[in-house]
Design a protein around this motif. Structure first.
Motif, mmCIF file in Angstrom:
data_model
loop_
_atom_site.group_PDB
_atom_site.id
_atom_site.type_symbol
_atom_site.label_atom_id
_atom_site.label_comp_id
_atom_site.label_asym_id
_atom_site.label_seq_id
_atom_site.Cartn_x
_atom_site.Cartn_y
_atom_site.Cartn_z
ATOM 1 N N GLY A 269 0.938 -1.161 -0.111
ATOM 2 C CA GLY A 269 0.064 -0.042 0.080
ATOM 3 C C GLY A 269 0.890 1.271 -0.081
ATOM 4 O O GLY A 269 0.371 2.288 -0.594
ATOM 5 N N ALA A 270 1.965 1.160 0.491
ATOM 6 C CA ALA A 270 2.872 2.484 0.881
ATOM 7 C C ALA A 270 3.563 2.981 -0.262
ATOM 8 O O ALA A 270 3.730 4.089 -0.309
ATOM 9 C CB ALA A 270 3.540 2.113 2.113
ATOM 10 N N ALA A 271 4.004 1.825 -1.082
ATOM 11 C CA ALA A 271 4.973 2.314 -2.214
ATOM 12 C C ALA A 271 4.974 1.134 -3.213
ATOM 13 O O ALA A 271 4.652 0.215 -2.974
ATOM 14 C CB ALA A 271 6.629 2.535 -1.599
ATOM 15 N N PRO A 272 5.311 1.652 -4.624
ATOM 16 C CA PRO A 272 5.370 0.502 -5.371
ATOM 17 C C PRO A 272 6.466 -0.841 -5.148
ATOM 18 O O PRO A 272 7.282 -0.421 -4.121
ATOM 19 C CB PRO A 272 5.913 1.323 -6.768
ATOM 20 C CG PRO A 272 5.568 2.828 -6.388
ATOM 21 C CD PRO A 272 5.598 2.821 -4.981
ATOM 22 N N ILE A 273 6.093 -1.725 -5.661
ATOM 23 C CA ILE A 273 7.099 -2.728 -5.420
ATOM 24 C C ILE A 273 8.630 -2.749 -6.168
ATOM 25 O O ILE A 273 8.554 -2.275 -7.491
ATOM 26 C CB ILE A 273 6.398 -4.292 -6.223
ATOM 27 C CG1 ILE A 273 5.233 -4.671 -5.294
ATOM 28 C CG2 ILE A 273 7.704 -5.316 -6.049
ATOM 29 C CD1 ILE A 273 5.491 -5.166 -3.907
ATOM 30 N N ALA A 274 9.417 -2.808 -5.545
ATOM 31 C CA ALA A 274 10.785 -2.664 -5.753
ATOM 32 C C ALA A 274 11.234 -3.897 -6.346
ATOM 33 O O ALA A 274 11.930 -3.808 -7.513
ATOM 34 C CB ALA A 274 11.679 -2.188 -4.871
ATOM 35 N N ARG A 275 11.087 -5.150 -5.768
ATOM 36 C CA ARG A 275 11.607 -6.140 -6.313
ATOM 37 C C ARG A 275 11.017 -7.609 -5.465
ATOM 38 O O ARG A 275 10.292 -7.294 -4.374
ATOM 39 C CB ARG A 275 13.079 -6.404 -6.051
ATOM 40 C CG ARG A 275 13.607 -6.413 -4.750
ATOM 41 C CD ARG A 275 15.091 -6.440 -4.623
ATOM 42 N NE ARG A 275 15.711 -6.354 -3.266
ATOM 43 C CZ ARG A 275 15.729 -5.139 -2.612
ATOM 44 N NH1 ARG A 275 15.651 -3.892 -3.154
ATOM 45 N NH2 ARG A 275 16.090 -5.207 -1.122
ATOM 46 N N VAL A 276 10.879 -8.675 -6.142
ATOM 47 C CA VAL A 276 10.703 -9.768 -5.659
ATOM 48 C C VAL A 276 11.633 -10.776 -5.921
ATOM 49 O O VAL A 276 12.333 -10.958 -6.790
ATOM 50 C CB VAL A 276 9.222 -10.375 -6.311
ATOM 51 C CG1 VAL A 276 8.879 -11.673 -5.752
ATOM 52 C CG2 VAL A 276 8.032 -9.400 -6.143
ATOM 53 N N ASP A 293 1.199 -5.511 -16.422
ATOM 54 C CA ASP A 293 1.138 -3.909 -16.214
ATOM 55 C C ASP A 293 1.568 -3.565 -14.803
ATOM 56 O O ASP A 293 1.521 -4.213 -13.863
ATOM 57 C CB ASP A 293 -0.451 -3.625 -16.143
ATOM 58 C CG ASP A 293 -1.043 -3.447 -17.749
ATOM 59 O OD1 ASP A 293 -0.262 -4.058 -18.484
ATOM 60 O OD2 ASP A 293 -2.204 -3.376 -17.913
ATOM 61 N N ARG A 294 2.051 -2.625 -14.872
ATOM 62 C CA ARG A 294 2.487 -1.856 -13.463
ATOM 63 C C ARG A 294 1.548 -0.714 -13.206
ATOM 64 O O ARG A 294 1.495 0.284 -13.988
ATOM 65 C CB ARG A 294 3.850 -1.331 -13.379
ATOM 66 C CG ARG A 294 4.921 -2.434 -13.781
ATOM 67 C CD ARG A 294 6.162 -1.989 -13.181
ATOM 68 N NE ARG A 294 6.383 -2.101 -11.809
ATOM 69 C CZ ARG A 294 7.544 -2.202 -11.208
ATOM 70 N NH1 ARG A 294 8.794 -1.875 -11.770
ATOM 71 N NH2 ARG A 294 7.753 -1.892 -9.722
ATOM 72 N N GLN A 295 0.777 -0.844 -12.288
ATOM 73 C CA GLN A 295 -0.308 0.169 -11.775
ATOM 74 C C GLN A 295 -0.052 0.436 -10.362
ATOM 75 O O GLN A 295 -0.009 -0.501 -9.639
ATOM 76 C CB GLN A 295 -1.614 -0.294 -12.346
ATOM 77 C CG GLN A 295 -1.732 -0.727 -13.608
ATOM 78 C CD GLN A 295 -3.025 -0.096 -14.460
ATOM 79 O OE1 GLN A 295 -3.656 0.919 -13.892
ATOM 80 N NE2 GLN A 295 -3.732 -0.737 -15.240
ATOM 81 N N ARG A 296 -0.118 1.628 -10.183
ATOM 82 C CA ARG A 296 0.239 1.963 -8.792
ATOM 83 C C ARG A 296 -0.273 1.236 -7.588
ATOM 84 O O ARG A 296 0.217 1.047 -6.597
ATOM 85 C CB ARG A 296 0.181 3.663 -8.477
ATOM 86 C CG ARG A 296 0.583 4.014 -7.068
ATOM 87 C CD ARG A 296 2.025 3.770 -6.521
ATOM 88 N NE ARG A 296 2.112 3.922 -5.259
ATOM 89 C CZ ARG A 296 1.887 2.680 -4.295
ATOM 90 N NH1 ARG A 296 1.511 1.679 -4.699
ATOM 91 N NH2 ARG A 296 1.948 3.028 -3.074
ATOM 92 N N HIS A 297 -1.713 1.151 -7.544
ATOM 93 C CA HIS A 297 -2.292 0.723 -6.530
ATOM 94 C C HIS A 297 -2.915 -0.782 -6.875
ATOM 95 O O HIS A 297 -3.782 -1.336 -6.096
ATOM 96 C CB HIS A 297 -3.562 1.448 -6.274
ATOM 97 C CG HIS A 297 -2.955 2.569 -5.527
ATOM 98 N ND1 HIS A 297 -2.479 2.751 -4.336
ATOM 99 C CD2 HIS A 297 -3.188 4.125 -6.136
ATOM 100 C CE1 HIS A 297 -1.930 4.015 -3.863
ATOM 101 N NE2 HIS A 297 -2.196 4.671 -4.993
ATOM 102 N N SER A 298 -2.272 -1.439 -8.143
ATOM 103 C CA SER A 298 -2.713 -2.962 -8.156
ATOM 104 C C SER A 298 -1.727 -3.687 -8.036
ATOM 105 O O SER A 298 -0.279 -3.483 -8.032
ATOM 106 C CB SER A 298 -2.967 -3.018 -9.842
ATOM 107 O OG SER A 298 -2.900 -4.325 -10.159
#
Ligand SMILES: Nc1nc2c(c(=O)[nH]1)N[C@H]1C(S)=C(S)[C@@H](COP(=O)(O)O)O[C@H]1N2
Ligand SMILES: [Mo]
Length: 363
Positions: A269-276, A293-298
């Protein structure tokens, strides 16, 4: 107030392939393995979390009332709302109780596995449009969102409505929507028809369904679902913690030895995913590739190839880190109401004996 006959709805849920945890109130998990890389979850497979019976609201008489510390009280019908500026966003909702079954010692409450999370494309009116029309007074500190659903709650006299508040200072940057459409279809009854709040990035308790009222108040809201539930040690739940789930291969399954692709989901919730990163057995943590797709809140799909050569049992782990530097703990961070378990997901697999000998296999 008319509520949906839960037998009918349970049947529908079963037909839709949802995992029914409770029939009354209706609580269902999404079968994540059925999603296979989809960006959004079809409405029929979107998880369902209710505290009371599902209210059936008549759109002809339904109104959204905005009051309290505002310059102008509003009473908006659905036509007025639909005529206002609209916005669309792909947003992942996660129940704060998702993964509660993983807490040791166990905690009371709905024993969610890992399927109390789903993503949809929501369309509606930006919350700020309506609040700007009403004009928030300087003394207002919180906005209380009221759902039409209500019932008896231990320790409370009379009916308790489903209500949650958001701090006024968060309202503008929250990007919240008053949603009337879900994945391009009319909002389904069980997801809040005719109107629900959608607060991107927050635990979904904030996203009040069957919304009938918004009241601006000058203090801290003390409702049941605010102070008796949905907090950790008195601190309100807000942003979804960073989390990743392994979706493929399915837990507990048997796979043929050889090359496989591990696939899963990650969100924060707080920030986009940096890595997995994924870890096979005792091996090193290896980066996964973010996919789709990269979408901020998805949520975000990821995948990592792996070679499983040795027959036997195996544990696969996945962990995500967000751009705020937040990572997942090895073990659930226990709390008495069982919220926000974002422990690293582990999946146990069996690797079968090879049915054809490996090239160079000495047997
Ligand atoms: N009116 C109302 N809104 C509600 C709830 C509820 O019981 N009543 N449950 C909340 C919780 S705890 C969650 S996780 C989400 C679930 O939304 P969904 O059923 O559309 O998945 O709705 C939230 N909004
Ligand atoms: Mo929830």
């Amino acid at each position: 107030m008319r509520t949906l006959a839960h037998d009918d709805d349970q049947l529908a849920a079963g037909e839709g392939g949802l995992i029914v945890r409770s029939a009354d109130p209706l609580n269902c998990e999404t079968p994540l393995p059925a999603l296979a890389g989809a960006q959004v979850v079809p409405n029929a497979l979107f998880y369902v979390r209710n505290h009371f019976g599902i209210p059936v609201l008549d759109p002809a008489t339904w109104r959204l009332d905005v009051g309290g510390l505002v310059d102008r009280r509003l009473s908006l019908d659905i036509g007025r709302l639909r005529a206002m500026r609209s916005a669309t966003a792909v947003v992942t909702l996660e129940c704060a109780g998702n993964g509660r079954a993983g807490f040791r010692p166990p905690v009371p409450g709905e024993k969610w596995g890992l399927g109390a999370v789903s993503t949809a494309e929501w369309t509606g009116v930006p919350l700020t449009e309506v609040l700007d029309q009403a004009g928030i007074q300087a003394a207002a500190q919180e906005a209380v969102f009221r759902g039409a659903d209500c019932g008896q709650v231990d320790g409370h006299d009379g009916r308790v409505f489903f209500e949650r508040s958001l701090p006024v200072r968060q309202l503008r940057r929250a990007g919240a929507l008053l949603a009337y459409a879900m994945n391009g279809e009319e909002l389904p009854v069980r997801h809040g028809y005719p109107l629900r709040l959608v607060v991107p990035g927050w635990y979904a308790v904030a996203s009040v369904k069957w919304l009938t009222g918004i009241e601006l108040i000058g203090g801290s809201f003390r409702g049941h679902f605010q102070v008796d539930r949905y907090h950790i040690g008195g601190k309100q739940l807000s942003w979804q913690r960073v989390r990743s789930l392994i979706v493929e291969p399915a837990p507990g399954g048997t796979v043929e030895p050889g090359d496989i692709v591990i696939r899963g989901l990650a969100w924060s919730g707080a920030a986009p995913i940096a890595r997995v990163e994924v870890r096979i057995g005792d091996g090193p943590w290896q980066p996964a590739a973010l996919a789709g797709d990269r979408q901020r809140h998805s949520w975000q799909w990821w995948e990592a190839p792996a070679l499983l050569s040795r027959p036997g049992n195996l544990t696969i782990r996945a962990r995500a880190t967000d751009l705020a530097g937040q990572a997942q703990p090895d073990q659930p961070r226990w709390n008495s109401l069982g919220y926000a378990n974002n422990a690293i997901h582990q999946v146990r697999l069996a690797v079968a004996e090879p049915s054809v000998p490996w090239p160079g296999d000495p047997r």
